[in-house]
Design a protein around this motif. Structure first.
Motif, PDB file in Angstrom:
ATOM      1  N   ASN A 170       0.784  -1.240   0.000  1.00 53.85           N
ATOM      2  CA  ASN A 170       0.000   0.000   0.000  1.00 53.85           C
ATOM      3  C   ASN A 170       0.814   1.288   0.000  1.00 53.85           C
ATOM      4  N   THR A 171       2.129   1.206  -0.183  1.00 54.64           N
ATOM      5  CA  THR A 171       2.944   2.418  -0.281  1.00 54.64           C
ATOM      6  C   THR A 171       3.717   2.415  -1.592  1.00 54.64           C
ATOM      7  N   GLY A 172       4.179   3.585  -1.975  1.00 52.59           N
ATOM      8  CA  GLY A 172       4.892   3.721  -3.238  1.00 52.59           C
ATOM      9  C   GLY A 172       6.353   3.317  -3.131  1.00 52.59           C
ATOM     10  N   ARG A 173       6.934   3.008  -4.268  1.00 51.22           N
ATOM     11  CA  ARG A 173       8.348   2.614  -4.324  1.00 51.22           C
ATOM     12  C   ARG A 173       9.228   3.730  -3.770  1.00 51.22           C
ATOM     13  N   GLY A 174      10.143   3.372  -2.889  1.00 53.87           N
ATOM     14  CA  GLY A 174      11.050   4.355  -2.314  1.00 53.87           C
ATOM     15  C   GLY A 174      10.572   4.932  -0.994  1.00 53.87           C
ATOM     16  N   GLU A 175       9.284   4.764  -0.671  1.00 52.61           N
ATOM     17  CA  GLU A 175       8.778   5.279   0.608  1.00 52.61           C
ATOM     18  C   GLU A 175       9.319   4.444   1.765  1.00 52.61           C
ATOM     19  N   VAL A 176       9.627   5.126   2.873  1.00 53.35           N
ATOM     20  CA  VAL A 176      10.090   4.424   4.073  1.00 53.35           C
ATOM     21  C   VAL A 176       8.892   3.778   4.762  1.00 53.35           C
ATOM     22  N   ILE A 177       9.034   2.514   5.143  1.00 47.97           N
ATOM     23  CA  ILE A 177       7.985   1.809   5.878  1.00 47.97           C
ATOM     24  C   ILE A 177       8.324   1.884   7.362  1.00 47.97           C
ATOM     25  N   ARG A 178       7.436   2.494   8.150  1.00 53.08           N
ATOM     26  CA  ARG A 178       7.687   2.672   9.585  1.00 53.08           C
ATOM     27  C   ARG A 178       6.633   1.905  10.387  1.00 53.08           C
ATOM     28  N   ILE A 179       7.110   1.030  11.253  1.00 53.27           N
ATOM     29  CA  ILE A 179       6.217   0.163  12.028  1.00 53.27           C
ATOM     30  C   ILE A 179       6.539   0.296  13.512  1.00 53.27           C
ATOM     31  N   THR A 180       5.515   0.254  14.336  1.00 51.79           N
ATOM     32  CA  THR A 180       5.687   0.266  15.787  1.00 51.79           C
ATOM     33  C   THR A 180       5.080  -1.010  16.351  1.00 51.79           C
ATOM     34  N   LYS A 181       5.777  -1.656  17.269  1.00 50.87           N
ATOM     35  CA  LYS A 181       5.258  -2.882  17.887  1.00 50.87           C
ATOM     36  C   LYS A 181       5.201  -2.730  19.396  1.00 50.87           C
ATOM     37  N   ASN A 182       4.198  -3.375  20.015  1.00 50.33           N
ATOM     38  CA  ASN A 182       4.016  -3.240  21.467  1.00 50.33           C
ATOM     39  C   ASN A 182       4.887  -4.177  22.276  1.00 50.33           C
ATOM     40  N   LEU A 183       5.512  -5.169  21.629  1.00 55.55           N
ATOM     41  CA  LEU A 183       6.391  -6.119  22.314  1.00 55.55           C
ATOM     42  C   LEU A 183       7.749  -6.150  21.638  1.00 55.55           C
ATOM     43  N   ARG A 184       8.642  -6.931  22.207  1.00 60.75           N
ATOM     44  CA  ARG A 184       9.978  -7.081  21.634  1.00 60.75           C
ATOM     45  C   ARG A 184       9.904  -7.822  20.303  1.00 60.75           C
ATOM     46  N   LEU A 185      10.645  -7.367  19.314  1.00 63.41           N
ATOM     47  CA  LEU A 185      10.701  -8.015  18.003  1.00 63.41           C
ATOM     48  C   LEU A 185      11.378  -9.374  18.149  1.00 63.41           C
ATOM     49  N   CYS A 186      10.765 -10.431  17.605  1.00 63.84           N
ATOM     50  CA  CYS A 186      11.381 -11.756  17.722  1.00 63.84           C
ATOM     51  C   CYS A 186      12.526 -11.886  16.708  1.00 63.84           C
ATOM     52  N   GLU A 187      13.409 -12.850  16.958  1.00 60.21           N
ATOM     53  CA  GLU A 187      14.597 -13.013  16.118  1.00 60.21           C
ATOM     54  C   GLU A 187      14.226 -13.321  14.668  1.00 60.21           C
ATOM     55  N   ASP A 188      13.180 -14.139  14.482  1.00 64.44           N
ATOM     56  CA  ASP A 188      12.799 -14.508  13.128  1.00 64.44           C
ATOM     57  C   ASP A 188      12.284 -13.298  12.359  1.00 64.44           C
ATOM     58  N   CYS A 189      11.458 -12.472  13.002  1.00 68.26           N
ATOM     59  CA  CYS A 189      10.938 -11.272  12.330  1.00 68.26           C
ATOM     60  C   CYS A 189      12.067 -10.296  12.010  1.00 68.26           C
ATOM     61  N   HIS A 190      13.058 -10.240  12.895  1.00 67.23           N
ATOM     62  CA  HIS A 190      14.212  -9.372  12.664  1.00 67.23           C
ATOM     63  C   HIS A 190      14.942  -9.810  11.386  1.00 67.23           C
ATOM     64  N   SER A 191      15.184 -11.122  11.259  1.00 65.29           N
ATOM     65  CA  SER A 191      15.902 -11.649  10.086  1.00 65.29           C
ATOM     66  C   SER A 191      15.100 -11.449   8.806  1.00 65.29           C
ATOM     67  N   VAL A 192      13.795 -11.762   8.867  1.00 64.95           N
ATOM     68  CA  VAL A 192      12.951 -11.651   7.681  1.00 64.95           C
ATOM     69  C   VAL A 192      12.838 -10.195   7.229  1.00 64.95           C
ATOM     70  N   THR A 193      12.686  -9.285   8.186  1.00 63.33           N
ATOM     71  CA  THR A 193      12.553  -7.866   7.842  1.00 63.33           C
ATOM     72  C   THR A 193      13.821  -7.343   7.180  1.00 63.33           C
ATOM     73  N   LYS A 194      14.986  -7.750   7.677  1.00 60.71           N
ATOM     74  CA  LYS A 194      16.247  -7.326   7.064  1.00 60.71           C
ATOM     75  C   LYS A 194      16.343  -7.822   5.618  1.00 60.71           C
ATOM     76  N   PHE A 195      15.945  -9.078   5.403  1.00 60.28           N
ATOM     77  CA  PHE A 195      16.011  -9.639   4.058  1.00 60.28           C
ATOM     78  C   PHE A 195      15.066  -8.876   3.117  1.00 60.28           C
ATOM     79  N   ILE A 196      13.837  -8.635   3.579  1.00 58.68           N
ATOM     80  CA  ILE A 196      12.853  -7.937   2.740  1.00 58.68           C
ATOM     81  C   ILE A 196      13.350  -6.537   2.400  1.00 58.68           C
ATOM     82  N   SER A 197      13.959  -5.869   3.364  1.00 60.58           N
ATOM     83  CA  SER A 197      14.506  -4.535   3.133  1.00 60.58           C
ATOM     84  C   SER A 197      15.559  -4.571   2.030  1.00 60.58           C
ATOM     85  N   LYS A 198      16.421  -5.562   2.095  1.00 56.28           N
ATOM     86  CA  LYS A 198      17.485  -5.699   1.093  1.00 56.28           C
ATOM     87  C   LYS A 198      16.910  -6.094  -0.266  1.00 56.28           C
ATOM     88  N   PHE A 199      15.992  -7.051  -0.256  1.00 53.35           N
ATOM     89  CA  PHE A 199      15.449  -7.596  -1.495  1.00 53.35           C
ATOM     90  C   PHE A 199      14.614  -6.558  -2.256  1.00 53.35           C
TER      91      PHE A 199
END
Length: 279
Positions: free
Chosen positions: A238-267
């Protein structure tokens, strides 16, 4: 909170040169900065220097030091510090030790911390869940099951993971394994595509945080439903190419989500910022 440990120390040095006396808050900030940046020796030095500025360490300073030592793997030293405290250790102090035990898989010290936490915070389900997680990762399913039974027996409620993202000035929220979300299948399918690419590059899903006694494939499916992953997928759609995606979470980010998010950012060549309770 953002990992700028060395910068924090430089500001502190300037502060001392200007003749501004540090107080209890100054040292909480400094020790926290050292913890996030892994500056163990600097943290030890600062903690020991507090008396030079007539600042008596409080429970929050000990909690910072336990966190600092624990993250770096110095669990024995962290326990020794707790045992040497001139005040009664608070839930924050024991919680820091428990968090470190989860990182390093230390069962004995985790049990020590929880024996005190269960007395100090009998209604805090998070402590039970963390210990159950440590048992599960240590291949101790019977002990993990006992913890899960205690959670049900005492009717303790774990705070569900929830993530927020703002798109076109509207705020959207996602709850882990949210079956009411109309876009759920589309979001999980997109995350699944990325995970398939990641597996080709050696990624192995971290299913250790899924405490249910189910097949590995089903655990991976549950991981796809974590709220931060759903929010990332929603942002990509739902956002345009190049836009920064900003997310807030109420708990600690789990290790798996951390790894997946880094990969998606790079990809996708998109900047993704996730702010959780710690950072």
């Amino acid at each position: 909170m953002h990992g700028f440990g060395h910068e924090s120390l430089r500001v502190f040095e300037e502060m001392i040169k200007e003749g501004i006396p540090p107080n209890i808050i100054t040292f909480v900030s400094l020790l926290g900065a050292c913890s996030h940046a892994g500056l163990v020796d600097e943290g030890r030095r600062l903690f020991e220097s507090m008396v030079d500025y007539n600042v008596t360490p409080r429970a929050e300073h000990y909690a910072c030091m336990v966190d600092l030592l624990g993250r770096a793997g110095h669990l024995y030293e962290a326990v020794e510090l707790i045992q040497s405290m001139h005040i009664e250790p608070t839930p924050q102090v024991w919680g820091s030790l428990l968090g470190a035990c989860r990182i390093h898989g230390h069962v004995e010290y985790a049990e020590m911390a929880c024996s005190r936490l269960f007395d100090l915070e009998p209604r805090n389900a998070g402590n039970y869940v963390l210990l159950a997680d440590i048992y599960a990762r240590a291949k101790l399913p019977i002990q993990a099951d006992v913890l899960k039974e205690l959670i049900e027996e005492h009717a303790l409620e774990k705070v569900p993971g929830c993530s927020w993202i703002e798109v076109k000035k509207r705020l959207y929220s996602f709850v882990s394994v949210d079956n009411k979300n109309l876009q759920l299948e589309e979001l999980q399918a997109l995350i699944g595509e990325f995970v398939a690419h990641m597996k080709n590059e050696g990624y192995v899903p971290d299913t250790g945080s899924v405490l249910y006694d189910i097949e590995e494939e089903e655990k991976e499916r549950i991981l796809l439903g974590h709220s931060e992953k759903l929010a990332v997928a929603f942002g990509l759609i739902n956002t345009g190419r190049g836009e920064v995606i900003r997310i807030t979470k109420n708990l600690r980010l789990c290790e798996d989500c951390h790894s997946v998010t880094k990969f998606i950012s790079k990809f996708t060549e998109r900047e993704i910022v996730v702010r959780d309770t710690e950072r």
